[in-house]
Motif scaffolding. Structure first.
Motif, mmCIF file in Angstrom:
data_model
loop_
_atom_site.group_PDB
_atom_site.id
_atom_site.type_symbol
_atom_site.label_atom_id
_atom_site.label_comp_id
_atom_site.label_asym_id
_atom_site.label_seq_id
_atom_site.Cartn_x
_atom_site.Cartn_y
_atom_site.Cartn_z
ATOM 1 N N ALA A 163 0.831 -1.217 0.000
ATOM 2 C CA ALA A 163 0.000 0.000 0.000
ATOM 3 C C ALA A 163 0.863 1.263 0.000
ATOM 4 O O ALA A 163 0.484 2.285 -0.564
ATOM 5 C CB ALA A 163 -0.923 -0.011 1.219
ATOM 6 N N ALA A 164 2.049 1.166 0.619
ATOM 7 C CA ALA A 164 2.943 2.336 0.687
ATOM 8 C C ALA A 164 3.797 2.458 -0.583
ATOM 9 O O ALA A 164 4.627 3.368 -0.687
ATOM 10 C CB ALA A 164 3.841 2.232 1.916
ATOM 11 N N GLY A 165 3.615 1.508 -1.530
ATOM 12 C CA GLY A 165 4.374 1.543 -2.783
ATOM 13 C C GLY A 165 5.832 1.153 -2.603
ATOM 14 O O GLY A 165 6.688 1.496 -3.429
ATOM 15 N N LEU A 166 6.138 0.413 -1.535
ATOM 16 C CA LEU A 166 7.533 0.073 -1.227
ATOM 17 C C LEU A 166 7.868 -1.400 -1.466
ATOM 18 O O LEU A 166 9.028 -1.802 -1.327
ATOM 19 C CB LEU A 166 7.833 0.388 0.257
ATOM 20 N N ARG A 167 6.860 -2.191 -1.814
ATOM 21 C CA ARG A 167 7.086 -3.643 -1.863
ATOM 22 C C ARG A 167 8.202 -4.040 -2.837
ATOM 23 O O ARG A 167 8.938 -4.991 -2.576
ATOM 24 C CB ARG A 167 5.764 -4.349 -2.250
ATOM 25 N N ASP A 168 8.313 -3.292 -3.972
ATOM 26 C CA ASP A 168 9.307 -3.659 -4.996
ATOM 27 C C ASP A 168 10.736 -3.354 -4.566
ATOM 28 O O ASP A 168 11.675 -3.874 -5.143
ATOM 29 C CB ASP A 168 9.030 -2.890 -6.296
ATOM 30 N N GLN A 169 10.908 -2.496 -3.570
ATOM 31 C CA GLN A 169 12.283 -2.123 -3.219
ATOM 32 C C GLN A 169 12.814 -2.833 -1.981
ATOM 33 O O GLN A 169 13.904 -2.535 -1.508
ATOM 34 C CB GLN A 169 12.409 -0.600 -3.055
ATOM 35 N N VAL A 170 12.067 -3.827 -1.476
ATOM 36 C CA VAL A 170 12.541 -4.534 -0.282
ATOM 37 C C VAL A 170 12.210 -6.032 -0.378
ATOM 38 O O VAL A 170 11.193 -6.413 -0.946
ATOM 39 C CB VAL A 170 11.924 -3.891 0.996
#
Ligand code: B12
Length: 210
Positions: A164-171
């Motif tokens: 939801a925070a748009g961070l899933r692809d970078q971690v």
């Protein structure tokens, strides 16, 4: 036995005071901090992990060895920063919201640190927002521990919050803890699962392509 081998053995045997004084001696003799780190400390933890997997070491021995390693590592940390030795990557680890069990999580954190990672230990009862904050602060892996079947769903909630925070692809997300399985990890969309602290190090290395 060389001094490096003596440090390595002191860590395996969990002799914290001995490990620290021998590291001091090695530094006085001019042995480089990164040589002590890799050839003595990290190699000792690799051996401890193998002994655990072979059933020759149990959790208490692993914890005691990890503490000895941590004590010795504290001496080296400032010198390693000076030498510009880059950590393998940054990992934020914590026990999920509602869960206060920290022994396994701390053991995994110590082993990851011993394996050359920079570890940010968020503690216990860690809310999804805290994992998000840690990701914004540069964590390349979020590692979550849960010991209760009632708190396992908070791993999924954290992954959803990262999405939801748009961070899933970078971690990369790693999960573990006694009730957690590979099937559960797959089900909630985690990138990695390990049943114990020693294999967690190899999993983290693989997730970052190291
Ligand atoms: C010690 C303990 C406690 C201590 C915790 C102290 C502390 N500082 O951690 C205390 C007394 C506080 C406690 C409290 C409770 N506990 Co308790 N506890 C345990 C116990 C006996 C041992 C857990 C432990 O430390 N194991 C040793 C460590 C080294 O193993 P580990 O955590 O599994 O970690 C290893 C792997 O799983 C893995 N790993 C762990 N985390 C991670 C993370 C990642 C990313 C990776 C890759 C790997 C990984 O690597 C670790 C090292 O190899 C377990 C029983 C058990 N056999 O698990 C019950 C147990 C977990 N507890 C239980 C319960 C019910 C509770 C309470 C609800 C009891 C109550 N009614 O109050 C509370 C909950 C409190 C809370 N909100 O969290 C149940 C859970 C049942 C369930 N199915 O959910 C258990 C299973 C006991 C039982 N058989 O009923 N507990």
């Amino acid at each position: 036995m060389s001094l490096i081998e003596e440090i390595r053995q002191a860590v395996i045997d969990g002799q914290a005071k001995d490990a620290v004084s021998k590291v001091e001696q090695a530094l006085e003799e001019g042995i480089a901090a990164d040589t002590i780190l890799h050839n003595a400390l990290i190699d000792a933890m690799r051996e401890v992990g193998e002994l655990f997997e072979q059933g020759e070491f149990f959790v208490p021995e692993m914890l005691i060895a990890a503490r000895a390693m941590k004590g010795a590592l504290e001496l080296l940390k400032p010198l390693l920063v000076d030498q510009g030795v880059e950590p393998l990557g940054r990992i934020a680890i914590g026990t999920v919201k509602g869960d206060l069990h920290d022994i396994g999580k701390s053991l995994v954190a110590m082993m990851l640190e011993g394996g050359g990672f920079e570890v940010v230990d968020l503690g216990v009862d860690v809310a999804p927002e805290q994992f998000i904050e840690a990701t914004k602060n540069g964590a390349q892996i979020v590692a979550m521990s849960a010991l209760l079947t009632t708190t396992m769903p908070n791993m999924k909630a954290t992954i959803e919050a990262l999405e939801a925070a748009g961070l899933r692809d970078q971690v990369q997300v790693m999960v573990g803890g006694a009730p957690v399985t590979q099937a559960y990890a797959d089900d909630i969309g985690a990138d990695g699962y390990s049943p114990d602290a020693s294999s967690a190090v190899r999993k983290a290395q693989a997730l970052l392509g190291k």
